[in-house]
Write an enzyme that holds these catalytic residues in place. Sequence first.
Site, PDB file in Angstrom:
ATOM      1  N   ASN A   1     -67.925  11.298  25.065  1.00 51.70           N
ATOM      2  CA  ASN A   1     -67.241  12.302  24.247  1.00 51.70           C
ATOM      3  C   ASN A   1     -67.860  13.645  24.588  1.00 51.70           C
ATOM      4  O   ASN A   1     -69.089  13.799  24.545  1.00 51.70           O
ATOM      5  CB  ASN A   1     -67.424  12.031  22.753  1.00 51.70           C
TER       6      ASN A   1
ATOM      7  N   GLU B   1     -63.242  11.138  24.114  1.00 48.83           N
ATOM      8  CA  GLU B   1     -62.867  12.248  23.224  1.00 48.83           C
ATOM      9  C   GLU B   1     -63.093  13.567  23.941  1.00 48.83           C
ATOM     10  O   GLU B   1     -64.141  13.767  24.568  1.00 48.83           O
ATOM     11  CB  GLU B   1     -63.719  12.292  21.949  1.00 48.83           C
TER      12      GLU B   1
ATOM     13  N   TYR C   1     -67.514  18.006  24.215  1.00 49.78           N
ATOM     14  CA  TYR C   1     -66.846  19.112  23.537  1.00 49.78           C
ATOM     15  C   TYR C   1     -67.236  20.509  23.999  1.00 49.78           C
ATOM     16  O   TYR C   1     -66.419  21.413  23.991  1.00 49.78           O
ATOM     17  CB  TYR C   1     -67.072  19.014  22.014  1.00 49.78           C
TER      18      TYR C   1
ATOM     19  N   ARG D   1     -56.895   4.957  21.049  1.00 45.67           N
ATOM     20  CA  ARG D   1     -58.243   4.586  20.614  1.00 45.67           C
ATOM     21  C   ARG D   1     -58.357   4.803  19.108  1.00 45.67           C
ATOM     22  O   ARG D   1     -58.220   5.921  18.632  1.00 45.67           O
ATOM     23  CB  ARG D   1     -59.281   5.443  21.348  1.00 45.67           C
TER      24      ARG D   1
ATOM     25  N   GLU E   1     -70.920   7.366  19.460  1.00 42.79           N
ATOM     26  CA  GLU E   1     -71.887   8.459  19.344  1.00 42.79           C
ATOM     27  C   GLU E   1     -73.145   8.099  18.551  1.00 42.79           C
ATOM     28  O   GLU E   1     -73.382   8.592  17.441  1.00 42.79           O
ATOM     29  CB  GLU E   1     -71.221   9.693  18.729  1.00 42.79           C
TER      30      GLU E   1
ATOM     31  N   HIS F   1     -67.351   3.568  13.963  1.00 41.34           N
ATOM     32  CA  HIS F   1     -67.204   5.029  13.997  1.00 41.34           C
ATOM     33  C   HIS F   1     -67.666   5.567  12.637  1.00 41.34           C
ATOM     34  O   HIS F   1     -66.916   6.205  11.914  1.00 41.34           O
ATOM     35  CB  HIS F   1     -65.759   5.421  14.323  1.00 41.34           C
TER      36      HIS F   1
HETATM   37  C1  GAL Z   1     -66.874  13.607  17.437  1.00 46.37           C
HETATM   38  C2  GAL Z   1     -66.475  12.479  16.556  1.00 46.37           C
HETATM   39  C3  GAL Z   1     -65.079  12.573  16.028  1.00 46.37           C
HETATM   40  C4  GAL Z   1     -64.615  13.981  15.733  1.00 46.37           C
HETATM   41  C5  GAL Z   1     -65.067  14.972  16.788  1.00 46.37           C
HETATM   42  C6  GAL Z   1     -64.808  16.423  16.464  1.00 46.37           C
HETATM   43  O1  GAL Z   1     -68.265  13.782  17.419  1.00 46.37           O
HETATM   44  O2  GAL Z   1     -66.606  11.245  17.218  1.00 46.37           O
HETATM   45  O3  GAL Z   1     -64.985  11.721  14.928  1.00 46.37           O
HETATM   46  O4  GAL Z   1     -64.918  14.357  14.456  1.00 46.37           O
HETATM   47  O5  GAL Z   1     -66.420  14.842  17.047  1.00 46.37           O
HETATM   48  O6  GAL Z   1     -65.866  16.994  15.768  1.00 46.37           O
END
Ligand code: GAL
Length: 462
Positions: free
Chosen positions: A295, A368, A297, A76, A166, A120
């Site tokens: 995405n 992600e 985290y 990607r 995002e 992006h």
């Molecule tokens: C996401 C973003 C990425 C990368 C990742 C880590 O929000 O799409 O570009 O930076 O966070 O912070």
Amino acid sequence: MKKQFPDQFTWGGATSSYQIEGAWNADGKGPSIWDVFCMIPGKVHNGDTGNVACDHYHRIAEDVALMKQIGLKAYRFSISWPRILPAGRGAVNQNGIDFYNKLIDQLLEAGIEPWATLYHWDLPAALEFEIGGWLGEEISDAFADYAGVCFQHFGDRVKNWITINEAWVVSILGYGLGVFAPGRTSNAAPYLAGHNLLKAHAKAVRLYREKYQPAQHGQIGITNNCDWREPLTDTAADKAAAERALEFFLAWFADPIYKGDYPESMKTRLGSRLPEITPADRELIFGSSDFFGLNHYTTMYAADAAEGAAAGSVYGNGGLSEDQDVSLSVAPDWALTGMQWAIVPWGCRKMLEWIAARYDNPPVYITENGCAFDDKLEDGQVHDVARIAFFEGYLGEIHQAIQNGVNMRGYFIWSLLDNFEWASGYSKKFGITAIEPETLRRIPKDSALWYKTVILNNGLNL
Ligand code: GAL
């Protein structure tokens, strides 16, 4: 213990144009809002810029060889709008087309499926000056025109398209808190930007479906980001706060696509600051995604906040907290990554189950997931055991989500390479590959070797 993933599961790696390409003004590329943002003192850690980044623009062959070595099934990447249309609209830069053609061809030769993101965050600076960027009435048509250029030139070979990466970050960090380009602060602009992002996405999808999809047979969707919000206590108020936080984060963009309107909680709380989805908007936006891109985290606890108490929350990643009356926190015993984001794998499972329940179990790709750590390069090696543990934890819970019925189709690690981490510059390293300073030589970390085995086994062997 074996954790086998479904056949045909897409195992990938992700990057984005501004974060890796460099060559910021080469071969006719126009400036983006990130090129400009980086020039403003104090905006980016250490005064770092994406001017050179990983110099991927000049290292396609080396990077595709690296992906092949890791065994990626999919890659990607994002297309830089100002590399294709230097002034945002009008004349096409053939050198930009050639660059992505070369990348796509080499990926296919290596047996790696290209996944292209159209936006992006590197908006052509011209559009920020001329029409106010994502606040401008004309932006959604400009985006659809740009998308059309990409479908026309690359769609014979690219079968997986992501329109916007995002929208929440673009809106909140770019137009609300002002910590990302274009750096504006406002409590109303983010909701207008969000509305225009949705329309831009949907217009690009309509164009693809009408003009290109019948012959090109690809799929197209949007990627949204969301962290999980766990109620701090069992009280009805905290449960409602967690739900509200998820609505202001993910349902803001996903409800219009899967349900045809913004969540009630947002409409009630924002009043006229939230644009109305008119019948014409609804027709455009409803049903405009072939898959659910996510995405993900981290996770935070959410508690109901007395009015005003949540304002200025130190955590920042809750959006405009005062609009939600939600207080966010983390448990003291949760381990943190280098971004100070808590490592909570079960939050990922709950997030996926929430999506499945709310949106009738759509096909989901995690586009992600990853973590920054303070890696050390020793004798040409990086023993990033914490990153491997992070991935094993998250993939374990994703596997559990699949067992529980979630329609998971693929997973992309963020990121293939250590790269320009936006306002943090190069201080935060998310890659499974290190970049040697000075030479920019690629050095696969232990996590890259680990990922290779995961892909080969189509799952985990714990
Ligand atoms: C996401 C973003 C990425 C990368 C990742 C880590 O929000 O799409 O570009 O930076 O966070 O912070």
